[in-house]
Design an enzyme around this catalytic site. Sequence first.
Site, PDB file in Angstrom:
ATOM      1  N   HIS A  19       0.841  -1.194   0.000  1.00 14.12           N
ATOM      2  CA  HIS A  19       0.000   0.000   0.000  1.00 14.12           C
ATOM      3  C   HIS A  19       0.880   1.248   0.000  1.00 14.12           C
ATOM      4  O   HIS A  19       0.613   2.211  -0.712  1.00 14.12           O
ATOM      5  CB  HIS A  19      -0.906   0.038   1.242  1.00 14.12           C
ATOM      6  CG  HIS A  19      -1.957  -1.042   1.231  1.00 14.12           C
ATOM      7  ND1 HIS A  19      -3.119  -0.969   1.953  1.00 14.12           N
ATOM      8  CD2 HIS A  19      -2.020  -2.222   0.567  1.00 14.12           C
ATOM      9  CE1 HIS A  19      -3.844  -2.058   1.755  1.00 14.12           C
ATOM     10  NE2 HIS A  19      -3.184  -2.833   0.914  1.00 14.12           N
ATOM     11  N   ASP A 117      -6.520   4.049   2.782  1.00 14.20           N
ATOM     12  CA  ASP A 117      -6.673   2.766   2.103  1.00 14.20           C
ATOM     13  C   ASP A 117      -7.864   2.045   2.732  1.00 14.20           C
ATOM     14  O   ASP A 117      -8.577   2.610   3.565  1.00 14.20           O
ATOM     15  CB  ASP A 117      -5.376   1.946   2.121  1.00 14.20           C
ATOM     16  CG  ASP A 117      -4.883   1.635   3.527  1.00 14.20           C
ATOM     17  OD1 ASP A 117      -5.662   1.796   4.488  1.00 14.20           O
ATOM     18  OD2 ASP A 117      -3.716   1.237   3.663  1.00 14.20           O
TER      19      ASP A 117
END
Length: 471
Positions: A19, A117
């Site tokens: 991520h 996220d």
Amino acid sequence: PACTARPRVVLLCSPCMGHLIPFAELARRLVSDHGLAATLLFASATSPPSEQYLAVAAALPDAVDLVALPPPPPDLLPSSAPERARVELAVASNLPRVRELARELAADAPLAALVVDMVGVPARGVAAEMGVPFYMFFTSPWMTLSLFLHLPGIDAARAGEHRDATEPIRLPGCVPIHAHELPASMLADRSSDTYAGFLSMAKAVKGVDGILVNTSRDIEPAVGEGLGGLELPVHPVGPLVWTRPVGVDRDHDCMRWLDRQPRRSVVYVSFGSGGTLTWQQTAELARGLELGQCRFIWAVKRPHQSSTIGAFFGTQKGEDISLDFLPEGFIERTRGMGFVTQSWTPQTAILGHPSVGCFVTHCGWNSILESVTNGVPMIAWPLYAEQNMNAAMLEVQVGVAVRAKVGVDRFTSKEELVSAIQRVIVGKEAERMRKRASELKDKVVHALSKDGCSTRTLAQIAKSWKCINRK
Ligand code: UDP
């Protein structure tokens, strides 16, 4: 006095390299191309930060403010807690700090948006308090996002366990998803906490103002389609892959080794930031590389102990540097042909090197995007998360990979590896795949160029954030 500082986007990223890397690239682009300032908050899971984190931090331009948030106290979770629980806790335990930082930053410059996220969706209240748009940046493919968004509906419509379903899940414009390809959290008992957590995460996704997806229509033509009545703006802004200052990667020995190899001859083997195999599978892979007599770079990881799980995501301990798990004499016998490393590799530079002809990948989405961006065909060796779905998409729909066949216990034999390498490197099928990979590369490189569609999409969003701010 009027505030002349650039509006600032605050990005919150959970402790996953897969991520952090695209988040860093998103932040970099918002700053360098779209007139915003960016602060990237990384919820650390460990202290001190990992080697990987330091590598990313060192490569980020100064204009992006990277802040490592402290890890949660080590004893809050039992040692048996799953990786996902750790990741969620690292974010949840930092929410008060995120709120405080957002307030401090807002005192210096107007805030433009909060971008999180999937794990960061509980930070929604912070965006609401600050009066800024709340966006999710989805770092996996559209197909996975589509599955999430459809999950509540699928859950309501299905009676038995997902793993027993005989009919695949058909999402609009995506390859059918067979039961064995589903992410592990969906294969868990539907009465389990794991599944419940997954389902509630899927439901929570709908609470964001918009979603940026790290994909492009060239790779996933159906992105954003087929959501029925769900009004959720979905914006493909990818493939955002890690770009680093020119020259940094040349320091790694493997780059000098690659310079000496023939064009497209090298197989690069890597299972991402944390993917590991069993002892038996690691040794078999070594035997396969030896048997195939191919040139290779292998970013090898110490095998995990479990003999039952075929795939595993874990953090490597820095001190485990011995290669005692490889077949005896392997390093000596493959000297000159192969390059084995246990350190963090400059993956994007490796994939961009003309000597590399094939990538054996666990199908992490960043690895796939990096391979696509460099026109390198792949051997798909999925391990966990949504990687089985990614592998199916790559082989069946995108046409730039072959899947390594698995036998009993998800074991891949050395003969199978050799045959997959042959299919990707020599012959008609290889030629077709190379051509397709090269066309796709041109398209995605264009999508990210100054006038490309992904750049324009991001420009529009950045503009809307700046407008909201001026009201
Ligand atoms: N990576 C790297 N060097 C390594 C291992 C991984 O640069 O030795 C990078 C890789 O380029 C990619 C990321 O780490 O950007 C891994 O992300 P991916 O989504 O492929 O897999 P994950 O690690 O999240 O499973």
